[in-house]
Scaffold this motif. Structure first.
Motif, PDB file in Angstrom:
ATOM      1  N   THR A   1      -2.146   9.430 -19.761  1.00  0.00           N
ATOM      2  CA  THR A   1      -2.252  10.531 -20.732  1.00  0.00           C
ATOM      3  C   THR A   1      -3.543  10.444 -21.526  1.00  0.00           C
ATOM      4  OG1 THR A   1       0.160  10.579 -20.936  1.00  0.00           O
ATOM      5  CG2 THR A   1      -1.096  11.691 -22.654  1.00  0.00           C
ATOM      6  N   LEU A   2      -3.914   9.217 -21.927  1.00  0.00           N
ATOM      7  CA  LEU A   2      -5.180   9.033 -22.652  1.00  0.00           C
ATOM      8  C   LEU A   2      -6.363   9.414 -21.767  1.00  0.00           C
ATOM      9  CD1 LEU A   2      -6.753   8.011 -25.125  1.00  0.00           C
ATOM     10  CD2 LEU A   2      -6.653   5.718 -24.147  1.00  0.00           C
TER      11      LEU A   2
ATOM     12  N   ALA B   1      -6.530  13.158 -21.545  1.00  0.00           N
ATOM     13  CA  ALA B   1      -6.994  13.765 -22.794  1.00  0.00           C
ATOM     14  C   ALA B   1      -8.510  13.621 -22.941  1.00  0.00           C
ATOM     15  CB  ALA B   1      -6.281  13.127 -23.978  1.00  0.00           C
TER      16      ALA B   1
ATOM     17  N   ILE C   1      -8.464   9.543 -31.019  1.00  0.00           N
ATOM     18  CA  ILE C   1      -7.375   9.137 -30.121  1.00  0.00           C
ATOM     19  C   ILE C   1      -7.676   7.822 -29.407  1.00  0.00           C
ATOM     20  CG2 ILE C   1      -6.693  11.536 -29.740  1.00  0.00           C
ATOM     21  CD1 ILE C   1      -7.909  11.322 -26.915  1.00  0.00           C
TER      22      ILE C   1
ATOM     23  N   CYS D   1      -2.447  17.888 -23.342  1.00  0.00           N
ATOM     24  CA  CYS D   1      -3.017  16.798 -24.134  1.00  0.00           C
ATOM     25  C   CYS D   1      -2.339  16.696 -25.495  1.00  0.00           C
ATOM     26  CB  CYS D   1      -4.517  17.021 -24.331  1.00  0.00           C
ATOM     27  SG  CYS D   1      -5.446  17.115 -22.791  1.00  0.00           S
TER      28      CYS D   1
ATOM     29  N   SER E   1       2.836  11.095 -30.747  1.00  0.00           N
ATOM     30  CA  SER E   1       1.521  11.260 -30.125  1.00  0.00           C
ATOM     31  C   SER E   1       0.930   9.900 -29.746  1.00  0.00           C
ATOM     32  CB  SER E   1       0.583  11.998 -31.084  1.00  0.00           C
ATOM     33  OG  SER E   1      -0.690  12.191 -30.505  1.00  0.00           O
TER      34      SER E   1
ATOM     35  N   LEU F   1      -0.127   8.575 -25.985  1.00  0.00           N
ATOM     36  CA  LEU F   1      -1.489   8.141 -25.695  1.00  0.00           C
ATOM     37  C   LEU F   1      -1.561   6.676 -25.265  1.00  0.00           C
ATOM     38  CD1 LEU F   1      -3.291   9.880 -28.689  1.00  0.00           C
ATOM     39  CD2 LEU F   1      -3.729  10.366 -26.282  1.00  0.00           C
ATOM     40  N   LYS F   2      -0.733   5.837 -25.847  1.00  0.00           N
ATOM     41  CA  LYS F   2      -0.857   4.391 -25.636  1.00  0.00           C
ATOM     42  C   LYS F   2       0.329   3.772 -24.906  1.00  0.00           C
ATOM     43  CE  LYS F   2      -3.754   3.640 -29.727  1.00  0.00           C
ATOM     44  NZ  LYS F   2      -3.997   2.773 -30.898  1.00  0.00           N
TER      45      LYS F   2
END
Length: 509
Positions: free
Chosen positions: A10-11, A14, A163, A223, A243, A247-248
């Motif tokens: 996902t990161l 984005a 991010i 994103c 979120s 992302l992580k």
């Protein structure tokens, strides 16, 4: 489950999606150069057809004007062509002030999504320019595209900086510059005359500058929004935590949330930091000075002058197709930006900037020697070519990519949008001024023009050594503390540059 430092899918999505805006920025900068003569001919044809009064006054006038403008020598053609190039920077200068407003209006992701309308509209105007008046439609499209790029050049580093995990913040921030140089390289390659840089396909070449915006618009809804925006600006802790997980991955987010909580507390103690209040504030003066000097060092380094000279030097060195050598410069651009991506979180921002500026200073001196003696010694042309490649290499190691993301690191959430807007405006304005004045400076100094850039680069190297702190691996509040430490008798809190004691006095009055 503990650190959350892994680069998740996902990161990666984005960052890739955001960097498409940077790719479009680079493509738009480079695309106008290759088909210059062809576009000038079409401007000339259009202007000749649009002058029926000339035929009434003199039957031969229209034909004469057509021939002049076919060769690109008529003053009107030169004027419209110059405007086509310069209006791009003017659009960027104007819109860079709006980065903070757009980024905070509906968020970073929705902000990028909204401004894509401008890019698509600009691409359509240029792609369909043969349907009406090419000079009017291209200039209008370039102005709108410049307006878009001014916003994009601020929103992209802002989003990526917010991010990115601390351990990868430099590498991911450098991807903005990497996408720019890849965009320039793509425009150079497909702008070759046997691909799209020809009489039939040049509108498509210009129109494709809006294509990345279409792809980005499809990917942006996938994103996650910036967690720092959600928590610090909107106070939505739960949404910020979700979120972070997207992302992580699954990890203990308490440390990140605590950092954002402290930053929010500091931000709540003072009103919204506007551009004017940021300029007047003594609290952020040192950070702002460093940020603006970083962007000035990028544009006043002489990098644009190197590109200006490269084709002529390559031609004099006996290369039959200088355009391919110029593409070679674009390849070097890309390779050494990748080197910067690999090194920036290891060597650090300050070290790479010092190496880059110092190396460019030496190369500028070498360029002066090469330009001075290349007519007397044929091998000096190859010496100049080597200096060009090294100059570009040093630029992309540090001074090229680092200024774009360092601003997001130097400032906390409150003043960050205003700081990025000011730095972006500084970058676009200095770029415009260099473009407008370089030909006059070159005519004045001749082969010694790069001595001027060498002097500037030496000054920027000295400034970086004395004033720029290392931000590698530091939290935003740690970086802010470095600057606060150097302030004498700093007020505990400051509101729009007014010390707390002054505010109390004003309140009692």
């Amino acid at each position: 489950m503990e650190s959350g430092k892994e680069l998740t899918g996902t990161l990666a999505l984005a960052v890739f999606t955001a960097a498409l805006g940077s790719l479009q920025f680079g493509y738009s900068m480079g695309v106008i150069n290759a088909p210059q003569r062809i576009i000038e001919r079409h401007y000339g044809r259009s202007l000749a057809v649009l002058s029926p009064e000339a035929a009434v006054l003199s039957p031969n006038r229209t034909a004469d004007m057509f021939q002049e403008e076919e060769s690109g020598t008529h003053s009107s053609v030169v004027m419209y062509w110059s405007l086509s190039v310069a209006i791009f920077s003017v659009g960027g200068m104007v819109s860079s002030f709006l980065v903070g407003f757009v980024g905070d209006l509906r968020g970073r992701v929705k902000g990028m999504l909204m401004v894509n309308v401008l890019a698509v509209a600009a691409g359509l105007l240029m792609g369909l320019c043969k349907m009406w008046k090419p000079h009017v439609m291209v200039i209008t499209g370039r102005a709108i595209m410049g307006f878009y790029c001014g916003l994009s050049s601020g929103l992209v580093p802002m989003y990526i900086g917010e991010i990115a995990p601390k351990a990868y913040r430099g590498a991911l921030g450098t991807l903005h510059q990497l996408a720019i140089v890849i965009g320039i390289l793509i425009s150079q390659v497909i702008g070759l005359d046997f691909i799209l840089g020809n009489d039939d396909m040049w509108p498509l070449l210009l129109g494709l500058s809006g294509a990345p915006a279409v792809l980005q618009s499809l990917l942006l809804p996938l994103c996650p929004e910036s967690p720092r925006y959600l928590y610090i600006l909107l106070g939505k802790e739960r949404e910020a935590q979700e979120s972070l997980y997207r992302l992580k991955g699954a990890y203990d987010a308490s440390a990140d949330l605590e950092e954002m909580r402290r930053e929010k507390e500091d931000a709540d103690k003072e009103p919204r930091v506007s551009i004017l209040s940021l300029i007047c504030s003594s609290v952020y003066r040192r950070q702002l000075f460093v940020a603006l000097m970083m962007h000035l060092s990028q544009q006043l380094s002489g990098i644009n002058a190197i590109f200006y000279y490269s084709t002529a030097i390559f031609a004099q060195a006996g290369i039959s197709q200088p355009v391919y050598a110029t593409i070679g410069v674009g390849v070097i651009n890309t390779i050494f930006t990748l080197v910067s991506v690999a090194l920036v979180d290891r060597a650090g921002r300050r070290t790479l900037t010092l190496v880059g500026l110092g190396g460019m200073c030496c190369c500028a001196i070498a360029m002066t020697v090469g330009l001075k003696f290349q007519e007397e010694y044929s091998w000096m042309s190859y010496f100049s070519m080597a200096a060009i490649f090294l100059f570009v290499s040093f630029f992309e190691i540090g001074p090229g990519p680092i200024p774009w993301f360092i601003v997001a690191e130097l400032f906390s959430q409150g003043p960050r949008p205003a700081a990025i807007a000011l730095a972006g405006c500084c970058n676009w304005t200095s770029n415009f001024l260099v473009g407008m004045t370089f030909s006059y400076i070159q005519a004045w100094l001749g082969p010694y023009v790069f001595i001027l850039f060498a002097a500037l680069l030496f000054g920027f190297t000295l400034f970086t050594y004395l004033r720029m702190p290392e931000t590698k691996g530091k939290a935003f509040e740690e970086i802010a503390a470095i600057f606060q430490k150097g302030r004498k008798k700093a007020p505990r809190y400051a509101i729009d540059g007014v010390e707390l004691q002054q505010l109390k006095a004003a309140t009692h009055a």
